[in-house]
Enzyme design. Structure first.
Site, PDB file in Angstrom:
ATOM      1  CD1 TRP A 161       5.511  -0.091  -4.445  1.00 12.38           C
ATOM      2  CD2 TRP A 161       3.312   0.228  -4.218  1.00 12.38           C
ATOM      3  NE1 TRP A 161       4.936  -0.325  -5.653  1.00 12.38           N
ATOM      4  CE2 TRP A 161       3.583  -0.142  -5.550  1.00 12.38           C
ATOM      5  CE3 TRP A 161       1.993   0.489  -3.852  1.00 12.38           C
ATOM      6  CZ2 TRP A 161       2.581  -0.258  -6.519  1.00 12.38           C
ATOM      7  CZ3 TRP A 161       0.993   0.380  -4.809  1.00 12.38           C
ATOM      8  CH2 TRP A 161       1.286   0.002  -6.124  1.00 12.38           C
ATOM      9  CG  ASP A 162       8.369   3.179   1.641  1.00 13.34           C
ATOM     10  OD1 ASP A 162       7.984   2.132   2.183  1.00 13.34           O
ATOM     11  OD2 ASP A 162       9.565   3.390   1.367  1.00 13.34           O
ATOM     12  CB  VAL A 163       3.770   7.672  -0.585  1.00 16.83           C
ATOM     13  CG1 VAL A 163       2.662   8.716  -0.508  1.00 16.83           C
ATOM     14  CG2 VAL A 163       5.132   8.359  -0.700  1.00 16.83           C
TER      15      VAL A 163
END
Length: 256
Positions: A161-163
């Site tokens: 989700w960060d990516v």
């Protein structure tokens, strides 16, 4: 000899004030597209400046990898002098990416007084502004329940989700820059890590599946939902993954 074309975002200057994965990745993507990205960190380094993995000399490989192609400034952002220097840099650049709480001197209301057409993208944890990180958001998605091959939840080793949020950040800045070039107006963009997760879960049909069937998926291990996929051990001690998603694949597997 072919002519060298300028990078797509050549001429765009971006200030980044952030930490950890999503915002630095978003700004690094902009740098890779040709933007001049200047990262502002506290004096002595940011909270993640020494995060693992590290090299033999103690340098954070993680930090260096996420900040390729950027320029660096260190300031005491708790002091009035540091805040003024940062404000001047932001006003001169005209574009800001941050995942810090945007209040006080760092608020859009304040900064836009120094640059009327300011584009500012702010990443939150949740849509209501509450803090969250990739691994708590991933747990909320339900994916750890269907990861692995037993009933124990297994979180993803990749901060997916960060990516995804990092790429949304770069897309958001590019879209706002295109709008500014045509209208001359800036804007504040707010993005939430939780919304990135919910949008993706919805786009992949997981939400509609529960609504339609009233059921959630159980642990899948290395099985591929909706098609054939499975891992196998070989006689020479290796592990291979076989995935079949088309008739051509079935014919190829049979031939093999």
């Amino acid at each position: 000899m072919s002519e060298t074309r300028p990078a797509p975002l050549a001429g765009l200057k971006v200030i980044e004030i952030s930490a950890f994965v999503a915002a630095p990745l978003g700004a690094m993507t902009l740098a890779q597209l040709g933007a001049d990205v200047i990262r502002i960190d506290p004096i002595g380094g940011n909270i993640d400046a020494n995060r693992w993995p590290i090299s033999d000399d103690g340098t954070s490989i993680y930090w260096a990898s996420l900040n390729k192609g950027k320029r660096s400034v260190t300031l005491d952002l708790k002091s009035e002098e540091g805040q003024k220097i940062a404000t001047d840099l932001i006003a001169e650049a005209g574009t800001l990416v941050t995942n810090l709480p945007a209040r006080g001197w760092l608020s859009y209301e304040n900064l836009s007084q120094h640059r009327e057409d300011l584009v500012m993208l702010r990443l939150n944890g949740s849509h209501d502004g509450k803090p969250a990180v990739d691994y708590t958001i991933n747990a909320a998605s339900g994916f750890p329940i269907i990861t692995g091959d037993d009933e124990r939840p297994v979180n993803n080793a990749i901060p997916a989700w960060d990516v995804a949020a990092g790429l949304y950040i770069s897309n958001g800045i590019i879209a706002a820059e295109l709008e500014r070039r045509s209208s001359g107006k800036g804007q504040e963009i707010t993005l939430a890590l939780s919304d990135v997760m919910l949008a993706t879960v919805g786009n992949l049909g997981y939400i509609a599946e529960v609504q339609a069937t009233g059921k959630t998926r159980g642990p899948l291990g290395n099985g591929l939902y909706g098609a054939y996929g499975q891992s196998f051990a070989t006689s020479d001690g290796r592990e291979i993954m076989v995935a079949v998603i088309s008739n051509k694949h079935w014919r190829g597997l049979g031939k093999a």
